[in-house]
Design a protein around this motif. Structure first.
Motif, PDB file in Angstrom:
ATOM      1  N   ARG A   1       0.841  -1.191   0.000  1.00 30.53           N
ATOM      2  CA  ARG A   1       0.000   0.000   0.000  1.00 30.53           C
ATOM      3  C   ARG A   1       0.886   1.254   0.000  1.00 30.53           C
ATOM      4  O   ARG A   1       0.608   2.220  -0.709  1.00 30.53           O
ATOM      5  CB  ARG A   1      -0.877  -0.025   1.258  1.00 30.53           C
ATOM      6  N   ALA A   2       1.960   1.208   0.791  1.00 37.41           N
ATOM      7  CA  ALA A   2       2.890   2.341   0.853  1.00 37.41           C
ATOM      8  C   ALA A   2       3.599   2.528  -0.487  1.00 37.41           C
ATOM      9  O   ALA A   2       3.724   3.660  -0.981  1.00 37.41           O
ATOM     10  CB  ALA A   2       3.912   2.112   1.966  1.00 37.41           C
ATOM     11  N   ILE A   3       4.009   1.444  -1.115  1.00 34.64           N
ATOM     12  CA  ILE A   3       4.685   1.527  -2.428  1.00 34.64           C
ATOM     13  C   ILE A   3       3.719   2.124  -3.460  1.00 34.64           C
ATOM     14  O   ILE A   3       4.111   2.956  -4.282  1.00 34.64           O
ATOM     15  CB  ILE A   3       5.192   0.129  -2.873  1.00 34.64           C
ATOM     16  N   ALA A   4       2.455   1.702  -3.381  1.00 33.77           N
ATOM     17  CA  ALA A   4       1.457   2.186  -4.346  1.00 33.77           C
ATOM     18  C   ALA A   4       1.225   3.688  -4.224  1.00 33.77           C
ATOM     19  O   ALA A   4       0.787   4.328  -5.187  1.00 33.77           O
ATOM     20  CB  ALA A   4       0.145   1.435  -4.159  1.00 33.77           C
ATOM     21  N   LYS A   5       1.505   4.240  -3.038  1.00 31.11           N
ATOM     22  CA  LYS A   5       1.288   5.681  -2.837  1.00 31.11           C
ATOM     23  C   LYS A   5       2.397   6.545  -3.440  1.00 31.11           C
ATOM     24  O   LYS A   5       2.253   7.754  -3.560  1.00 31.11           O
ATOM     25  CB  LYS A   5       1.164   5.984  -1.329  1.00 31.11           C
ATOM     26  N   LEU A   6       3.501   5.919  -3.832  1.00 28.10           N
ATOM     27  CA  LEU A   6       4.629   6.695  -4.390  1.00 28.10           C
ATOM     28  C   LEU A   6       4.273   7.228  -5.785  1.00 28.10           C
ATOM     29  O   LEU A   6       3.495   6.601  -6.500  1.00 28.10           O
ATOM     30  CB  LEU A   6       5.865   5.797  -4.521  1.00 28.10           C
ATOM     31  N   PRO A   7       4.881   8.359  -6.170  1.00 28.05           N
ATOM     32  CA  PRO A   7       4.700   8.814  -7.561  1.00 28.05           C
ATOM     33  C   PRO A   7       5.242   7.738  -8.511  1.00 28.05           C
ATOM     34  O   PRO A   7       6.220   7.056  -8.166  1.00 28.05           O
ATOM     35  CB  PRO A   7       5.556  10.086  -7.637  1.00 28.05           C
ATOM     36  N   PRO A   8       4.626   7.575  -9.692  1.00 28.23           N
ATOM     37  CA  PRO A   8       4.966   6.432 -10.566  1.00 28.23           C
ATOM     38  C   PRO A   8       6.458   6.226 -10.841  1.00 28.23           C
ATOM     39  O   PRO A   8       6.951   5.112 -10.728  1.00 28.23           O
ATOM     40  CB  PRO A   8       4.211   6.741 -11.858  1.00 28.23           C
ATOM     41  N   LYS A   9       7.179   7.287 -11.161  1.00 26.07           N
ATOM     42  CA  LYS A   9       8.589   7.097 -11.525  1.00 26.07           C
ATOM     43  C   LYS A   9       9.432   6.724 -10.289  1.00 26.07           C
ATOM     44  O   LYS A   9      10.335   5.887 -10.371  1.00 26.07           O
ATOM     45  CB  LYS A   9       9.144   8.349 -12.211  1.00 26.07           C
ATOM     46  N   GLN A  10       9.086   7.328  -9.158  1.00 25.91           N
ATOM     47  CA  GLN A  10       9.801   7.008  -7.911  1.00 25.91           C
ATOM     48  C   GLN A  10       9.524   5.544  -7.518  1.00 25.91           C
ATOM     49  O   GLN A  10      10.401   4.846  -7.015  1.00 25.91           O
ATOM     50  CB  GLN A  10       9.324   7.954  -6.810  1.00 25.91           C
ATOM     51  N   LYS A  11       8.298   5.140  -7.801  1.00 23.17           N
ATOM     52  CA  LYS A  11       7.915   3.744  -7.535  1.00 23.17           C
ATOM     53  C   LYS A  11       8.780   2.803  -8.380  1.00 23.17           C
ATOM     54  O   LYS A  11       9.290   1.796  -7.874  1.00 23.17           O
ATOM     55  CB  LYS A  11       6.442   3.556  -7.916  1.00 23.17           C
ATOM     56  N   ALA A  12       8.978   3.153  -9.643  1.00 20.89           N
ATOM     57  CA  ALA A  12       9.797   2.313 -10.527  1.00 20.89           C
ATOM     58  C   ALA A  12      11.227   2.234 -10.005  1.00 20.89           C
ATOM     59  O   ALA A  12      11.824   1.145  -9.971  1.00 20.89           O
ATOM     60  CB  ALA A  12       9.769   2.873 -11.945  1.00 20.89           C
ATOM     61  N   VAL A  13      11.768   3.349  -9.564  1.00 20.05           N
ATOM     62  CA  VAL A  13      13.140   3.369  -9.023  1.00 20.05           C
ATOM     63  C   VAL A  13      13.230   2.458  -7.794  1.00 20.05           C
ATOM     64  O   VAL A  13      14.123   1.614  -7.685  1.00 20.05           O
ATOM     65  CB  VAL A  13      13.566   4.816  -8.629  1.00 20.05           C
ATOM     66  N   PHE A  14      12.273   2.628  -6.904  1.00 17.89           N
ATOM     67  CA  PHE A  14      12.303   1.843  -5.656  1.00 17.89           C
ATOM     68  C   PHE A  14      12.201   0.346  -5.955  1.00 17.89           C
ATOM     69  O   PHE A  14      12.960  -0.455  -5.397  1.00 17.89           O
ATOM     70  CB  PHE A  14      11.161   2.289  -4.728  1.00 17.89           C
ATOM     71  N   LEU A  15      11.281  -0.024  -6.838  1.00 17.95           N
ATOM     72  CA  LEU A  15      11.080  -1.445  -7.125  1.00 17.95           C
ATOM     73  C   LEU A  15      12.298  -2.072  -7.798  1.00 17.95           C
ATOM     74  O   LEU A  15      12.689  -3.191  -7.473  1.00 17.95           O
ATOM     75  CB  LEU A  15       9.834  -1.648  -7.995  1.00 17.95           C
ATOM     76  N   LEU A  16      12.890  -1.325  -8.743  1.00 21.50           N
ATOM     77  CA  LEU A  16      14.065  -1.868  -9.447  1.00 21.50           C
ATOM     78  C   LEU A  16      15.239  -2.058  -8.491  1.00 21.50           C
ATOM     79  O   LEU A  16      15.975  -3.038  -8.583  1.00 21.50           O
ATOM     80  CB  LEU A  16      14.471  -0.945 -10.607  1.00 21.50           C
ATOM     81  N   ARG A  17      15.368  -1.127  -7.553  1.00 18.22           N
ATOM     82  CA  ARG A  17      16.506  -1.192  -6.629  1.00 18.22           C
ATOM     83  C   ARG A  17      16.231  -2.182  -5.488  1.00 18.22           C
ATOM     84  O   ARG A  17      17.085  -3.016  -5.170  1.00 18.22           O
ATOM     85  CB  ARG A  17      16.752   0.216  -6.058  1.00 18.22           C
ATOM     86  N   TYR A  18      15.047  -2.091  -4.898  1.00 12.40           N
ATOM     87  CA  TYR A  18      14.763  -2.888  -3.698  1.00 12.40           C
ATOM     88  C   TYR A  18      14.497  -4.356  -4.032  1.00 12.40           C
ATOM     89  O   TYR A  18      15.081  -5.250  -3.431  1.00 12.40           O
ATOM     90  CB  TYR A  18      13.570  -2.279  -2.953  1.00 12.40           C
ATOM     91  N   PHE A  19      13.596  -4.605  -4.994  1.00 16.53           N
ATOM     92  CA  PHE A  19      13.222  -5.995  -5.288  1.00 16.53           C
ATOM     93  C   PHE A  19      14.120  -6.651  -6.343  1.00 16.53           C
ATOM     94  O   PHE A  19      14.461  -7.815  -6.234  1.00 16.53           O
ATOM     95  CB  PHE A  19      11.761  -6.071  -5.745  1.00 16.53           C
ATOM     96  N   GLU A  20      14.479  -5.887  -7.386  1.00 22.22           N
ATOM     97  CA  GLU A  20      15.309  -6.475  -8.459  1.00 22.22           C
ATOM     98  C   GLU A  20      16.803  -6.405  -8.122  1.00 22.22           C
ATOM     99  O   GLU A  20      17.614  -7.068  -8.763  1.00 22.22           O
ATOM    100  CB  GLU A  20      15.094  -5.731  -9.790  1.00 22.22           C
ATOM    101  N   GLU A  21      17.141  -5.564  -7.136  1.00 22.71           N
ATOM    102  CA  GLU A  21      18.534  -5.325  -6.740  1.00 22.71           C
ATOM    103  C   GLU A  21      19.391  -4.923  -7.939  1.00 22.71           C
ATOM    104  O   GLU A  21      20.545  -5.353  -8.088  1.00 22.71           O
ATOM    105  CB  GLU A  21      19.111  -6.559  -6.021  1.00 22.71           C
ATOM    106  N   MET A  22      18.796  -4.096  -8.785  1.00 25.40           N
ATOM    107  CA  MET A  22      19.503  -3.649  -9.984  1.00 25.40           C
ATOM    108  C   MET A  22      20.486  -2.530  -9.616  1.00 25.40           C
ATOM    109  O   MET A  22      20.112  -1.630  -8.855  1.00 25.40           O
ATOM    110  CB  MET A  22      18.484  -3.131 -11.012  1.00 25.40           C
ATOM    111  N   PRO A  23      21.732  -2.564 -10.107  1.00 23.16           N
ATOM    112  CA  PRO A  23      22.675  -1.486  -9.817  1.00 23.16           C
ATOM    113  C   PRO A  23      22.163  -0.142 -10.366  1.00 23.16           C
ATOM    114  O   PRO A  23      21.452  -0.123 -11.380  1.00 23.16           O
ATOM    115  CB  PRO A  23      23.953  -1.909 -10.548  1.00 23.16           C
TER     116      PRO A  23
END
Lengths: 149, 180
Positions: free
Chosen positions: B120-142
């Motif tokens: 729910r907290a992730i869904a509240k983020l602005p779309p682009k910030q959400k993409a950054v967070f997901l790629l870094r946190y879950f995908e562990e992308m450099p």
């Protein structure tokens, strides 16, 4: 990063809470390729643009002609029924007599002469001859008329 | 990476369908989860994922190999998902329903209260910030790769991730304190 991850993981746990319908990922390639095949099939050729423009106008004209024809037919039918069959036949016969029957040049002149003489009375004829002919001509006509008798 | 080379070589040698099949097999799961965490709903994820792969199919000819295949795929998937989210917002879909409501009625979500609070907290983020967070946190992308995917500088991404993390942490604390 790891400290941050540890904090959130400690709260939310490491397991993925989302699930996927059974067989969804396994069949994805086949579904995609069949969708691609369907999209890449040649579309039915589009009709000529001129025909697309003319078609509604022609349809409208045809409908108008049909409505006009039906209206005219209904009017003609009701008019004919009102007058009866006998009167229509008479009208045709008189039209034929007036317009179709051939009239020769001789008929025309004869009809013309008959018409003129029938309308002239004796007094008018005498006055005309007196005005137009000389005395000698009148005497000559008189002599011939009585000679024949 | 050897698979990327294999896919591209197969494609160049004329095995277009075979190469595409291998590409989908290699990346479908990773891209599915990336999209799913952004849109939450399985059916919406399916739409975005299929559109992503169709775009890949149509533009594989124009892939020049400057970037790695996987960053190129993530770029297409992320852009497709961001466009989807933007359209969804414009159309007013799910108006009045927040992520928690949607997750609780989703038959394909088994999370507990804490996991629901996190998403729910992730869904509240602005779309682009959400993409950054997901790629870094879950995908562990450099960050370097995320910068290629989102076409942004690494510095901006680090700041964006930090802000996203702080917001999520605060919202999670708020949600959990209210619960317990």
């Amino acid at each position: 990063m790891n400290e941050q991850k540890d904090y959130l993981s400690s709260c939310a746990g490491g397991d993925n809470p989302f699930r996927v319908p059974e067989g969804y990922l396994e069949s994805l390639e086949d579904r995609l390729l069949s969708r691609i095949a369907a999209e890449e099939q040649p579309a039915t050729p589009a009709k000529h643009p001129a025909w697309r423009i003319i078609k509604p106008a022609l349809t409208l004209a045809a409908m108008f002609a049909l409505i006009f024809g039906m209206g005219y037919g209904v009017l003609s039918l009701t008019h004919t029924l009102g007058r009866g069959v006998g009167s229509a036949a008479e009208e045709y016969a008189s039209a034929e007599e007036e317009l179709i029957r051939p009239v020769s040049l001789i008929d025309y002149y004869q009809a013309d002469e008959t018409e003129d003489t029938s309308e002239l009375d004796e007094e008018t004829l005498v006055n005309y001859l007196a005005a137009e002919l000389s005395f000698a001509d009148l005497a000559d006509i008189y002599a011939q008329t009585y000679k024949e008798k | 990476m050897s698979t990327d080379r294999e896919i591209l070589q197969l494609y160049r040698e004329g095995g277009r369908e075979q190469a595409f099949r291998l590409l989908v097999q290699t990346y479908k799961e990773r891209l599915y989860w990336h999209i799913r965490r952004m849109v939450l709903d399985h059916d919406d994820t399916d739409d975005c994922l299929q559109n992503t792969f169709l775009k890949v199919w149509r533009s594989l000819d124009s892939f020049r190999g400057d970037a790695q295949l996987y960053t190129w795929l993530y770029r297409i998937a992320t852009n497709e998902t961001l466009t989807f989210l933007s359209r969804q917002q414009t159309r007013g879909e799910y108006a009045g329903l927040d992520a928690a409501d949607r997750l609780s009625s989703d038959p394909w979500f088994d999370g507990d209260e804490v996991q629901t609070a996190l998403h729910r907290a992730i869904a509240k983020l602005p779309p682009k910030q959400k993409a950054v967070f997901l790629l870094r946190y879950f995908e562990e992308m450099p960050y370097e790769k995320i910068a290629q995917v989102l076409e942004t500088s690494e510095g901006a991404l680090k700041a964006s991730y930090h802000h996203a993390y702080e917001k999520i942490k605060a919202w999670m604390k708020e949600a959990l304190d209210a619960k317990y």
